[in-house]
Design a protein around this motif. Structure first.
Motif, mmCIF file in Angstrom:
data_model
loop_
_atom_site.group_PDB
_atom_site.id
_atom_site.type_symbol
_atom_site.label_atom_id
_atom_site.label_comp_id
_atom_site.label_asym_id
_atom_site.label_seq_id
_atom_site.Cartn_x
_atom_site.Cartn_y
_atom_site.Cartn_z
ATOM 1 N N LEU A 17 0.850 -1.186 0.000
ATOM 2 C CA LEU A 17 0.000 0.000 0.000
ATOM 3 C C LEU A 17 0.893 1.246 0.000
ATOM 4 C CD1 LEU A 17 -2.701 -1.027 2.637
ATOM 5 C CD2 LEU A 17 -2.847 -1.171 0.143
ATOM 6 N N PRO A 18 0.346 2.419 -0.379
ATOM 7 C CA PRO A 18 1.144 3.654 -0.413
ATOM 8 C C PRO A 18 1.346 4.220 0.989
ATOM 9 C CG PRO A 18 -1.092 4.144 -1.068
ATOM 10 C CD PRO A 18 -1.013 2.633 -0.916
ATOM 11 N N VAL A 19 2.241 3.597 1.733
ATOM 12 C CA VAL A 19 2.440 3.880 3.158
ATOM 13 C C VAL A 19 2.614 5.373 3.438
ATOM 14 C CG1 VAL A 19 4.054 3.548 5.080
ATOM 15 C CG2 VAL A 19 3.357 1.597 3.672
ATOM 16 N N LYS A 20 3.516 6.002 2.721
ATOM 17 C CA LYS A 20 3.848 7.392 3.027
ATOM 18 C C LYS A 20 2.743 8.346 2.598
ATOM 19 C CE LYS A 20 8.672 6.181 3.197
ATOM 20 N NZ LYS A 20 10.039 6.340 2.656
ATOM 21 N N ALA A 21 2.031 8.024 1.537
ATOM 22 C CA ALA A 21 0.872 8.831 1.148
ATOM 23 C C ALA A 21 -0.232 8.710 2.192
ATOM 24 C CB ALA A 21 0.362 8.401 -0.222
ATOM 25 N N MET A 22 -0.376 7.542 2.780
ATOM 26 C CA MET A 22 -1.369 7.336 3.838
ATOM 27 C C MET A 22 -1.042 8.210 5.050
ATOM 28 S SD MET A 22 -1.437 3.211 3.324
ATOM 29 C CE MET A 22 -2.354 2.730 4.795
ATOM 30 N N VAL A 23 0.226 8.172 5.471
ATOM 31 C CA VAL A 23 0.654 8.999 6.604
ATOM 32 C C VAL A 23 0.437 10.476 6.305
ATOM 33 C CG1 VAL A 23 2.696 9.758 7.901
ATOM 34 C CG2 VAL A 23 2.307 7.322 7.489
ATOM 35 N N ARG A 24 0.810 10.879 5.118
ATOM 36 C CA ARG A 24 0.686 12.286 4.739
ATOM 37 C C ARG A 24 -0.772 12.739 4.772
ATOM 38 N NH1 ARG A 24 3.849 11.866 0.860
ATOM 39 N NH2 ARG A 24 2.375 11.444 -0.822
#
Length: 225
Positions: free
Chosen positions: A119-126
């Motif tokens: 999954l787009p881990v860093k986009a999720m956090v952002r």
């Protein structure tokens, strides 16, 4: 992926370790049925090394989702933490809900040493942070059942369900779980956790670039499932 409406399977654990609730599934229960045009299928799973993997595998076969997002409790962490990697190791300081307590054991004899979230881990956090909720990337999911289910899911997606993406999010203790614990114990309202999951899912649906990008910070391990 087909042209039909996409589906995300979101799992949350039942209570464990003597806690009256598990905020993971309590938050999952609050999710809307549709997020960013994707159908959300919520599922409670047992905090058990063997059975959790079986239950999720059956659900993937049944639902044929485009994404699988598992959610667990990380008592001691103050923020929502999106996990980057799962390791092929089961080591339990306490028995799971079925009484199983593995030590220094591989989760899959034929599995890789580790699997990275797809999954787009860093986009999720952002996206979570952009909506005013603290979140960070975590590089350890522990060695208990949370790491186990993340590893099993990524193993299954790699071996049996190509094209499906998967990952894991840890949530803090719920506010009510702070009663009787140290005054310094971080907690978060379940409704806030649910909104964070919703923002994470928005990022999953809209961002197909993978896990790379600005990480939004990192988190050390706490008391995690």
């Amino acid at each position: 992926m087909s042209d039909s409406k996409r589906t995300i399977l979101v799992t949350g654990f039942d209570p464990f370790g003597g806690e009256p609730v598990n905020p993971a599934f309590e938050a999952v229960k609050l999710l809307p049925d549709d997020i960013a045009g994707a159908t959300v299928v919520g599922l409670e799973i047992p905090t058990a090394f063997t059975r959790s993997a079986q239950v999720v595998e059956e659900a993937i076969e049944r639902e044929r989702p485009d994404w699988v997002l598992c959610v667990g409790q990380a008592g001691g962490r103050a923020a929502i933490t999106v996990e980057r990697v799962a390791i092929n190791l089961a080591e339990a300081s306490i028995p799971d809900n079925d009484g199983e307590q593995p030590f220094d054991a591989p989760l899959r004899e034929d599995g890789d040493t580790a699997y990275f979230a797809t999954l787009p881990v860093k986009a999720m956090v952002r996206n979570i942070n952009d909506h005013g909720i603290p979140a960070a990337v975590s590089y350890t999911a522990g060695t208990y059942v949370c790491n186990a289910i993340m590893y099993h899911v990524l193993y299954l997606l790699d071996r049996r369900f190509p094209g499906v993406k998967g990952g894991f999010i840890h949530v803090p203790y719920a506010v009510e779980q702070g009663v009787g614990k140290s005054a310094a114990t971080p907690t978060m309202a379940v409704a806030t956790m649910a909104k964070a999951l919703e923002y994470a899912i928005e990022a999953i649906v809209h961002d197909e670039t993978g896990a790379k990008g600005h990480d939004g910070g990192s988190s050390a391990a706490g008391t995690i499932c």
